[in-house]
Design a protein around this motif. Structure first.
Motif, mmCIF file in Angstrom:
data_model
loop_
_atom_site.group_PDB
_atom_site.id
_atom_site.type_symbol
_atom_site.label_atom_id
_atom_site.label_comp_id
_atom_site.label_asym_id
_atom_site.label_seq_id
_atom_site.Cartn_x
_atom_site.Cartn_y
_atom_site.Cartn_z
ATOM 1 N N ALA A 19 10.785 53.195 35.577
ATOM 2 C CA ALA A 19 9.740 54.150 35.197
ATOM 3 C C ALA A 19 9.703 55.321 36.169
ATOM 4 O O ALA A 19 9.292 56.422 35.800
ATOM 5 N N VAL A 20 10.153 55.086 37.396
ATOM 6 C CA VAL A 20 10.137 56.129 38.417
ATOM 7 C C VAL A 20 11.486 56.834 38.514
ATOM 8 O O VAL A 20 11.550 58.050 38.672
ATOM 9 N N VAL A 21 12.570 56.083 38.418
ATOM 10 C CA VAL A 21 13.915 56.630 38.570
ATOM 11 C C VAL A 21 14.474 56.965 37.191
ATOM 12 O O VAL A 21 14.537 56.099 36.319
ATOM 13 N N PRO A 22 14.886 58.203 36.986
ATOM 14 C CA PRO A 22 15.464 58.550 35.685
ATOM 15 C C PRO A 22 16.741 57.753 35.410
ATOM 16 O O PRO A 22 17.421 57.308 36.320
ATOM 17 N N ALA A 23 17.048 57.573 34.159
ATOM 18 C CA ALA A 23 18.279 56.943 33.669
ATOM 19 C C ALA A 23 18.271 55.423 33.751
ATOM 20 O O ALA A 23 19.250 54.791 33.412
ATOM 21 N N ILE A 24 17.176 54.818 34.200
ATOM 22 C CA ILE A 24 17.032 53.365 34.163
ATOM 23 C C ILE A 24 15.891 53.092 33.186
ATOM 24 O O ILE A 24 14.851 53.737 33.262
ATOM 25 N N VAL A 57 1.069 51.938 27.328
ATOM 26 C CA VAL A 57 1.733 52.498 28.519
ATOM 27 C C VAL A 57 3.024 53.206 28.129
ATOM 28 O O VAL A 57 3.333 54.284 28.636
ATOM 29 N N LEU A 58 3.787 52.602 27.222
ATOM 30 C CA LEU A 58 5.037 53.214 26.775
ATOM 31 C C LEU A 58 4.770 54.578 26.119
ATOM 32 O O LEU A 58 5.442 55.568 26.428
ATOM 33 N N LEU A 59 3.772 54.631 25.259
ATOM 34 C CA LEU A 59 3.427 55.902 24.612
ATOM 35 C C LEU A 59 2.905 56.926 25.618
ATOM 36 O O LEU A 59 3.267 58.108 25.567
ATOM 37 N N LEU A 60 2.047 56.475 26.535
ATOM 38 C CA LEU A 60 1.541 57.376 27.573
ATOM 39 C C LEU A 60 2.662 57.878 28.474
ATOM 40 O O LEU A 60 2.651 59.040 28.890
ATOM 41 N N SER A 61 3.624 57.012 28.774
ATOM 42 C CA SER A 61 4.738 57.402 29.639
ATOM 43 C C SER A 61 5.547 58.535 29.030
ATOM 44 O O SER A 61 5.938 59.467 29.729
ATOM 45 N N VAL A 62 5.781 58.442 27.741
ATOM 46 C CA VAL A 62 6.519 59.512 27.064
ATOM 47 C C VAL A 62 5.723 60.813 27.135
ATOM 48 O O VAL A 62 6.258 61.880 27.464
ATOM 49 N N GLY A 63 4.425 60.713 26.860
ATOM 50 C CA GLY A 63 3.574 61.894 26.927
ATOM 51 C C GLY A 63 3.485 62.475 28.322
ATOM 52 O O GLY A 63 3.566 63.696 28.512
ATOM 53 N N VAL A 64 3.324 61.614 29.320
ATOM 54 C CA VAL A 64 3.225 62.065 30.711
ATOM 55 C C VAL A 64 4.519 62.746 31.134
ATOM 56 O O VAL A 64 4.499 63.768 31.834
ATOM 57 N N ASP A 65 5.647 62.206 30.718
ATOM 58 C CA ASP A 65 6.936 62.774 31.097
ATOM 59 C C ASP A 65 7.040 64.227 30.628
ATOM 60 O O ASP A 65 7.368 65.124 31.410
ATOM 61 N N ASN A 147 6.937 61.162 37.048
ATOM 62 C CA ASN A 147 7.604 59.876 37.303
ATOM 63 C C ASN A 147 6.709 58.939 38.107
ATOM 64 O O ASN A 147 6.679 57.736 37.854
ATOM 65 N N LEU A 148 5.983 59.474 39.063
ATOM 66 C CA LEU A 148 5.066 58.628 39.845
ATOM 67 C C LEU A 148 3.939 58.080 38.961
ATOM 68 O O LEU A 148 3.570 56.906 39.075
ATOM 69 N N ILE A 149 3.417 58.908 38.072
ATOM 70 C CA ILE A 149 2.374 58.442 37.153
ATOM 71 C C ILE A 149 2.936 57.367 36.227
ATOM 72 O O ILE A 149 2.287 56.348 35.964
#
Length: 172
Positions: A19-24, A57-65, A147-149
């Motif tokens: 969730a913090v490191v891109p590409a993982i 969380v998955l939906l929020l993560s996409v939005g936050v990104d 990424n931190l969020i």
């Protein structure tokens, strides 16, 4: 059963890192681990709350990104050229197409690629090096904050899973 539980928790830790490191893979890896636990434990009722939380969380993560990168770019006055440059730089950096670095490899490329890509994209658009650097830094800072969020959201999802399933596994 406990061994599978610990293995799935290890997968979730990788999901937090992702969730913090891109590409993982990040939150999606946590979601998959929760679904696997539901299948293995034959108790989807026990994972109902963690499943709902993780989907949110998955939906929020996409939005936050997207939102964090956008806000960072707008605060720095970046154009679409800078944003496109950052995306191209991320891909190029991840694939290791930047000149060979003596240390860091693709991980360093993931960090430097968006910055260099945004600066190059902005410079091609505006022809002002100072504004290009400001825009590049704004895009990267926005992405890092996003990424931190996402990492904090992923930790919350795992904590909810552990809190709701721990008594089922360890009986207390």
């Amino acid at each position: 059963m406990q061994i599978i539980y610990w293995l799935l928790l290890a997968v979730m830790v990788v999901g937090i890192i992702g969730a913090v490191v891109p590409a993982i893979p990040g939150s999606s890896l946590i979601l998959i681990a929760i679904i696997v636990w539901g299948i293995v434990s034959s108790s989807f009722a026990a994972i109902k709350i963690p499943l709902i939380v993780t989907v949110i969380v998955l939906l929020l993560s996409v939005g936050v990104d997207f939102l964090a990168s956008y806000v960072g770019a707008k605060q720095a006055g970046a154009s679409k050229w800078g944003q496109i440059g950052a995306i191209v730089g991320l891909v190029v950096g991840f694939l290791g197409l930047l000149p060979t670095l003596p240390f860091g490899g693709p991980l360093l490329g993931i960090l430097l690629g968006p910055l260099l890509g945004a600066i190059i994209g902005e410079y091609l658009y505006r022809r002002e090096f100072g504004l290009a650097i400001k825009a590049g830094i704004g895009i990267v800072v926005g992405s890092l904050i996003g990424n931190l969020i996402q990492g904090l959201l992923a930790i919350a999802a795992v904590v909810v899973f552990v809190a709701t399933t721990w008594p089922q596994v360890f009986g207390s």
